[in-house]
Design a protein around this motif. Structure first.
Motif, short mmCIF file in Angstrom:
data_model
loop_
_atom_site.label_atom_id
_atom_site.label_comp_id
_atom_site.label_asym_id
_atom_site.label_seq_id
_atom_site.Cartn_x
_atom_site.Cartn_y
_atom_site.Cartn_z
N ALA A 1 1.12 -1.03 -0.03
CA ALA A 1 0.12 -0.08 0.14
C ALA A 1 1.03 1.37 -0.41
CB ALA A 1 -0.81 -0.11 1.44
N SER A 2 0.14 2.03 -0.72
CA SER A 2 1.36 3.77 -0.76
C SER A 2 0.05 4.73 0.14
CB SER A 2 1.16 3.90 -2.04
OG SER A 2 2.10 2.80 -3.35
N GLY A 3 1.91 5.28 0.37
CA GLY A 3 0.51 6.64 1.12
C GLY A 3 1.49 7.75 0.43
N ARG A 4 0.70 8.79 1.89
CA ARG A 4 1.61 10.09 1.96
C ARG A 4 1.43 10.55 2.69
NH1 ARG A 4 -1.79 13.51 -1.27
NH2 ARG A 4 -3.16 14.11 1.06
N GLY A 5 2.92 11.45 3.33
CA GLY A 5 2.00 12.25 5.05
C GLY A 5 3.46 13.56 4.67
N VAL A 6 2.86 14.50 5.34
CA VAL A 6 3.62 15.43 5.49
C VAL A 6 3.79 16.41 7.19
CG1 VAL A 6 1.05 16.98 5.65
CG2 VAL A 6 3.33 18.70 4.76
N ALA A 7 4.25 16.90 7.17
CA ALA A 7 4.47 17.02 8.45
C ALA A 7 5.47 18.91 8.24
CB ALA A 7 5.77 16.48 9.66
N VAL A 8 5.66 19.65 9.68
CA VAL A 8 6.31 21.02 9.54
C VAL A 8 6.94 21.17 10.28
CG1 VAL A 8 4.49 22.06 8.01
CG2 VAL A 8 4.28 22.59 10.52
N THR B 1 10.66 24.37 8.09
CA THR B 1 10.75 23.16 7.17
C THR B 1 9.49 22.74 6.70
OG1 THR B 1 11.42 21.08 8.44
CG2 THR B 1 13.58 22.46 7.43
N ALA B 2 9.36 21.80 5.74
CA ALA B 2 8.16 20.77 5.09
C ALA B 2 9.26 19.92 4.69
CB ALA B 2 7.29 22.14 4.41
#
Lengths: 154, 763
Positions: free
Chosen positions: B601-608, B616-617
């Protein structure tokens, strides 16, 4: 103690040493070659890699007696700042290091790779370096530099 | 490419201006015996000559206590000085980290070298330029206002035939000029009265000047600490206790009598080491020496659960409250929906690829140390205290070690080398073996982090209560290993593990962010020693806060980027987040992604993150193998605003490194230990990221010429772990709240499904 004769970077060298001494310490301490580096002493990180009779070898665990009469190439044998090897030149062009401590292992393994496979794919480069550790995280630059060296040698 | 290595003192020596010069390899008796010379000038921050010198060939030698840890700061500092002086970049030579020749500008830590050390050197250079223009005005009989400088040559505007070089003006001579310098260390203000250049006119700063240190690093011509050789030098190895808090009850020297070349077994207090004529003899002797150790005095935690229980249940020695707004407790108790989660961060290693190494020459009443210390002045004090010498009698000269990421902030090995050298009266090189380094380096502390939040009926976060419970850095500011073993007591509980990353980047109406320092349970916590590890504390706090933000966003059905933008107020971080989203072609939708039937399974995630005002992000794209539990990070897109960029490629190099270390620390790294001591003693028991598993990295730099240059060595690490955790959730719908996210943990989470986050309705 024993007298061990090696060919190092094309020159015949002698060391009077305990024959169980790993090759690394003879190269560094007796022959004052700083290319091969001590990283783990366990053949795990690759920082000590030298080329013995064409194969990448971890010098931190290889007794010097096993290298008797063999041809050893160290990082110094590739080239110098004044006269760099294509790989060394490409690594400068790609700025492919941070602390550089792992670079001996990376460059020596890359040299063996390119000798066997002058045009390696990214996957082949990663595989060739799978057991060479870099802690600073210069991996992508290293891959680009090896590709560049392959291109420029071709 | 060969850089000049002549020292500032050597440059001046020939002029008669300064009589004393250290020969690098001179024995300490000479170096110190002859320095009691009235002409000897200790570096003074208010003397321009202490900062830089112009040689007869035009080379400008700059002295700084800031050192290159392999991050490229010496190149960047050279650019700053070259720019301010208007000399070619390649004419700058940096002399770094020699306590006898530099001003103490504080250790090289905390991504502060460019931010703090940069302006200090820039102002010194600006003061020198001003002085050179004055000299040129006299020489050319032209007012300063009519002079221009290019490549170190001053000429009269409109009459290029009238010119004189810096070398011609002062080459090889002292300025003998006083400048202002107030404050100490990183806070020192140097020559603030001098106006520096307008950054808009920069020609050298802002370019990707190639690193000055790299070419010899690719050929074996670079001299690392481990390559220092001093005439008559012997080799030492340490013999550490197998378990904690034990003393050598007996040492059987007969056990190594068959090893040729052993010079001495050194025992002082609990310290044991072996000195030999060759490195191999020292290694064998240290391994073979039979030492009977006493029973351990203090119990050592046998499991990580014991450590986390202790963190949870122990009273904080010091709470640092970084945000306190409104009343989060009241808001949470009244909220329609609440959120609470706890996150675990393990002890991790700095993991220097080359273990600690130093050379010490202790003779007579002085000592010379060659070391890779991040703060050579700190090491000078440590060694002086250990040997009972005045600090001025100890000289520490910097040589670069393997990348250390904070580990050589408390640099232990110079003390080992000093003890052994004193014992044999000869210079001794000591290198730790791999198990010494893994076992005894001061670790990045474990952290236990809790987030509580309240959400109103419209999905708005109305309260945020964050607490980080962390061990301190036991080894910063206290006597180091060999000193502890010889009876020196710790100065206190240690320094707190920072405060950043607890969600203070957001603005919530009720908000509290606390970093609690939980003191160690034992008076002498060896070998689970701790110290600053790259972006200390922030990495774990940001992992917790940014995962929590994602959990809340998911629970209210919000897109993770849009959700963050609701609570960000600083335009710089907003810009950085938008830049990362654009670069990664982020498509707005809530997490998790729609479930797929395949085995991966594929996924994307973000954080700052905001560390030291560098923003940074990170956006991580992962693949999770649902059968094996293996997480693969395919790509990380990282946007950064670190103010004015001195060297764009240098900044990118740091970001790439931080991303890879972030992936490694998030997926692989956890120190193993039990009641008998550290069990992660090599690279098999403490794996790090290997070539086949590296991600692609996309970098978006936001250059801000209107801002000062800020740090870049650490900040981009901070947002990576949560971005990965959030991507894993996006892929498979389960939350990983503990690092590292090993296949076993991922499989366990997939099986239980219990980590799926939901806001809990009150009652």
């Amino acid at each position: 103690m024993a007298t061990i004769t090696l060919t190092v970077n094309g020159k015949s060298r002698m060391a009077n040493t305990d024959p169980t001494t790993p090759l690394l310490y003879v190269l560094r301490d007796d022959l004052e070659l700083n290319g091969p580096r001590f990283g783990c002493g366990l053949s795990q990180c690759g920082a000590c890699t030298v080329i013995v009779n064409g194969a990448a070898v971890r010098s931190c665990t290889l007794p010097v007696s096993s290298a008797q009469g063999k041809s050893v190439t160290t990082l110094e044998g590739l080239g110098s700042v004044a006269h760099p090897h294509a790989l060394q030149k490409a690594f400068v062009e790609e700025q492919a290091a941070q602390c550089g401590f792992c670079m001996n292992g990376i460059l020596m393994n890359a040299k063996v790779l390119l000798d066997k496979n002058p045009n390696p794919s990214v996957a082949q480069i990663k595989q060739a370096l799978a057991n060479v550790l870099c802690r600073c995280g210069s991996h992508l630059r290293v891959i680009r530099a090896i590709q560049r060296a392959a291109r420029e040698k071709a | 490419m060969e850089r000049k290595t002549i020292s500032r003192r050597e440059l001046l020596k020939g002029t008669g201006a300064l009589v004393v010069s250290f020969s690098l390899w001179s024995p300490v008796s000479r170096a110190f015996g002859q320095t009691a010379n009235p002409a000897n000038v200790e570096p003074e921050a208010t003397s321009l000559d202490s900062w830089l010198a112009v040689a007869a060939d035009g080379t400008v030698t700059v002295s700084t206590s800031k050192v290159d840890l392999g991050t490229g700061v010496v190149t960047a500092l050279s650019q700053i000085v070259a720019e301010e002086l208007d000399v070619p970049f390649h004419q700058i030579h940096m002399e770094t980290g020699d306590t006898s020749q530099t001003i103490d500008q504080a250790a090289t830590v905390g991504s502060a070298t460019i931010e703090r050390g940069g302006p200090q050197l820039r102002q010194a250079a600006a003061a020198a330029r001003q002085e050179l223009l004055k000299l040129a005005a006299a020489s050319l009989q032209t007012p300063v206002e009519k002079l221009t400088v290019s490549d170190g040559v001053v000429s009269v505007a409109g009459d290029s035939s009238k010119k004189i070089s810096y070398a011609g003006l002062i080459g090889g001579r002292r300025f003998n000029v006083r400048i202002t310098a107030t404050g100490t260390g990183g806070a020192m203000k140097v020559a603030p009265e001098v106006t520096a250049k307008d950054p808009k006119s920069y020609k050298i700063v802002g370019t990707s000047a190639p690193r000055v240190d790299l070419p010899p690093k690719f050929t074996g011509e670079f001299t690392y600490t481990a390559d220092v050789r001093v005439p008559g030098m012997l080799h030492g190895r340490v013999v550490r206790p197998p378990t904690v808090n034990t003393k050598p009850a007996s040492v059987d020297e007969g056990s190594i009598q068959d090893i040729a070349g052993v010079v001495k077994v050194v025992q002082e207090g609990s310290f044991v080491g072996v000195v030999a004529q060759t490195e191999w003899a020292a290694i064998q002797a240290a391994r073979k020496l039979k030492v009977t150790w006493s029973a351990a005095e203090n119990k050592y935690p046998s499991t990580k659960e014991e450590v986390f229980d202790y963190l949870r249940n122990t009273k904080s020695a010091r709470d640092q409250t970084v945000v306190s707004r409104g009343n989060p407790d009241a808001a949470i108790s009244q909220a329609g929906k609440t959120f609470e989660a706890t996150y675990h961060w393990p002890f991790q290693l700095h993991g220097m690829l080359g273990p600690s190494c130093a050379v010490a020459d202790v003779r007579g009443n002085g000592a010379t140390i060659w070391a890779g210390s991040q703060g050579t002045f700190n090491t000078r004090k440590q060694v002086a205290d250990l040997l009972g010498l005045p600090e001025k009698s100890v000289r520490v000269s910097y040589r670069e070690s393997a990348g250390c990421y904070g580990r050589l902030s408390p640099d232990d090995v110079p003390l080992d080398a000093a003890l052994m050298s004193r014992a044999v009266g000869k210079p001794v090189r000591v290198q730790w073996m791999r198990d010494d380094e893994h076992g005894w380096e001061p670790k990045g502390p474990a952290q236990l982090l809790t987030v509580r939040a309240a959400v109103d009926g419209r999905g708005k976060v109305t309260a945020w209560d964050f607490i980080d419970r962390s061990f301190p850095w036991t080894e910063n500011g206290s006597p180091l290993l060999a000193a502890r073993q010889t009876g020196h007591k710790p100065a206190g509980a240690g320094l707190a593990n920072g405060t950043g990353g607890g969600g203070q980047i957001y603005n919530f109406e009720n908000q509290k962010v606390v970093a609690a320092m939980i003191p160690w349970m034992w008076p002498d916590p060896m070998p689970l020693r701790t110290s600053n590890l790259r972006a200390p504390g922030d990495v774990a706090r940001s992992f917790a806060s940014e995962t929590a933000m994602d959990e809340i966003a998911s629970s209210v059905g919000a897109d993770p980027v849009a959700f963050r933008l609701r609570y960000l107020t600083d335009q710089r971080i907003i810009d950085v987040l938008n830049a990362a989203a654009t670069r990664a072609q982020w498509s707005a939708r809530p997490s998790p992604a729609r479930a797929t039937s395949g085995s991966t399974a594929s996924g994307r995630g973000v954080a700052v993150a905001n560390r030291g005002e560098t923003m940074t992000a990170s956006i991580a794209e992962v693949e999770v193998d649902k059968t094996s539990g293996k997480v693969t990070v395919k790509r990380v897109t990282l946007a950064q605003d670190c103010g004015l960029i001195v060297n764009p490629d240098g900044v990118k190099n740091q970001i790439e490194g931080n991303v890879n270390q972030g992936v490694s620390r998030t997926l692989l790294e956890e120190l193993k230990f039990d009641a008998s001591g550290i069990k992660s003693l090599d690279w098999v028991s403490y794996p790090i990221l290997h070539f086949p598993d590296i991600p692609e990295i996309e970098i978006e730099l936001l250059d801000r010429k209107d801002l000062p240059a800020l740090g870049s060595g650490e900040p981009s690490l901070v947002s990576v772990p949560a971005a990965i955790a959030n991507a894993v959730f996006d892929a498979v719908g389960v939350r990983l709240r503990e690092v590292p996210m090993t296949p076993e943990r991922v499989l366990a989470a997939l099986k239980s499904g219990a980590t799926t986050s939901q806001l809990q309705p009150v009652g």
